[in-house]
Design an enzyme around this catalytic site. Structure first.
Site, mmCIF file in Angstrom:
data_model
loop_
_atom_site.group_PDB
_atom_site.id
_atom_site.type_symbol
_atom_site.label_atom_id
_atom_site.label_comp_id
_atom_site.label_asym_id
_atom_site.label_seq_id
_atom_site.Cartn_x
_atom_site.Cartn_y
_atom_site.Cartn_z
ATOM 1 N N CYS A 88 12.127 -6.156 7.077
ATOM 2 C CA CYS A 88 12.047 -5.659 5.701
ATOM 3 C C CYS A 88 12.765 -4.314 5.553
ATOM 4 C CB CYS A 88 10.597 -5.552 5.244
ATOM 5 S SG CYS A 88 9.590 -4.505 6.293
ATOM 6 N N CYS A 134 5.515 -8.889 8.893
ATOM 7 C CA CYS A 134 5.062 -7.770 8.073
ATOM 8 C C CYS A 134 4.286 -8.320 6.880
ATOM 9 C CB CYS A 134 6.283 -6.981 7.613
ATOM 10 S SG CYS A 134 6.117 -6.217 6.017
ATOM 11 N N GLU A 135 3.046 -7.814 6.704
ATOM 12 C CA GLU A 135 2.215 -8.378 5.642
ATOM 13 C C GLU A 135 2.605 -7.873 4.253
ATOM 14 O OE1 GLU A 135 -1.753 -7.328 6.766
ATOM 15 O OE2 GLU A 135 -1.735 -5.437 5.667
ATOM 16 N N HIS A 136 3.474 -6.879 4.203
ATOM 17 C CA HIS A 136 3.887 -6.365 2.901
ATOM 18 C C HIS A 136 5.061 -7.133 2.304
ATOM 19 C CE1 HIS A 136 2.139 -2.551 4.795
ATOM 20 N NE2 HIS A 136 1.225 -3.117 4.041
ATOM 21 N N HIS A 162 11.642 -4.017 11.985
ATOM 22 C CA HIS A 162 11.047 -4.674 10.822
ATOM 23 C C HIS A 162 12.182 -5.170 9.943
ATOM 24 C CE1 HIS A 162 6.798 -2.938 11.088
ATOM 25 N NE2 HIS A 162 7.420 -2.564 12.187
HETATM 26 ZN ZN ZN Z 1 7.560 -4.777 5.347
#
Ligand code: ZN
Length: 223
Positions: A182, A111-113, A180
């Site tokens: 995250c 995940c790029e965030h 994900h």
């Molecule tokens: Zn994320």
């Protein structure tokens, strides 16, 4: 400036993206892989040092180098266009005119965030209009685009667009079902939730064709 930063954080948490290209700078490949590894090594050491870790400890000594190599060569290796798998196709000599589905393709992305793993399955399908592609090529295309800082929606679209280009047809579809970390391991800490994204091109926009694809995905493979 504070407002901007807050906005970016919000965008990040909502996993919002409206483009099928990764936000990569034009000078992204001016450094060689080895030069990138050297730089990232120092950056990782800096982060760990700031966190208070003792990098002279045997267990941590090799970490900056390991992480730098892993970023450049493995988990973000798909940023490098030279690593794109060949998408050579061949003639559909046996005239198979039905849908071909490659399902349960193992997917590891990031995940790029939050730079945390996305782990899941991709299911890809196409209807040949004369060209066919090797089955493992589909896995390789999924893997290539997954090895980038990613957003699942973009990844799904990139896989479809790449296959559309290679096969010379719009009739390509992809569904990704992924966890994900995250979401699962931090923030809301919801271990059960997963994210499903889909992209249906050409004939796959038709209800019946789409239904057939989704039914195949549901089939349990026993062997
Ligand atoms: Zn994320």
């Amino acid at each position: 400036m504070t407002t901007d930063t807050n906005n970016f954080d919000e965008i990040g948490d909502d996993h919002y993206s409206n483009s099928a290209t990764n936000p990569v700078r034009s000078d992204a490949f001016e450094l060689t892989d080895d030069e990138k590894i050297e730089r990232i090594k120092k950056d990782v050491a800096q982060i760990l040092t700031t966190l208070g870790m003792d990098l002279s400890d045997d267990s941590l000594k090799g970490t900056p180098n390991r992480v730098a190599k892993m970023f450049v060569k493995e988990i973000f290796g798909g940023l490098n266009p030279y690593k794109k798998p060949s998408t050579s196709t061949f003639e559909n000599n046996y005239k198979y005119g039905e849908m071909l589905v490659e399902k349960n393709i193992t997917l590891y992305s990031t995940c790029e965030h939050h730079l945390l793993p996305i782990v899941g399955r991709a299911h890809v399908a196409y209807i040949s209009n004369g060209k066919v592609i090797g089955l493992s090529k589909m896995n390789r295309i999924v893997d290539y685009f997954a090895r980038r800082p990613q957003v699942q929606e973009r990844l799904t679209m990139q896989i479809v667009q790449e296959l559309q280009k290679a096969l010379g047809t719009q009739d390509v579809a992809c569904v990704i079902d992924a966890k994900h970390l995250c979401v699962n391991s931090r923030g809301i800490r919801d271990i059960e939730s997963s994210t499903v994204t889909s992209e249906f091109g050409g004939k796959f926009k038709e209800e019946q064709v789409r239904r057939e694809f989704l039914d195949y995905i549901k089939l349990e493979t026993k062997f």
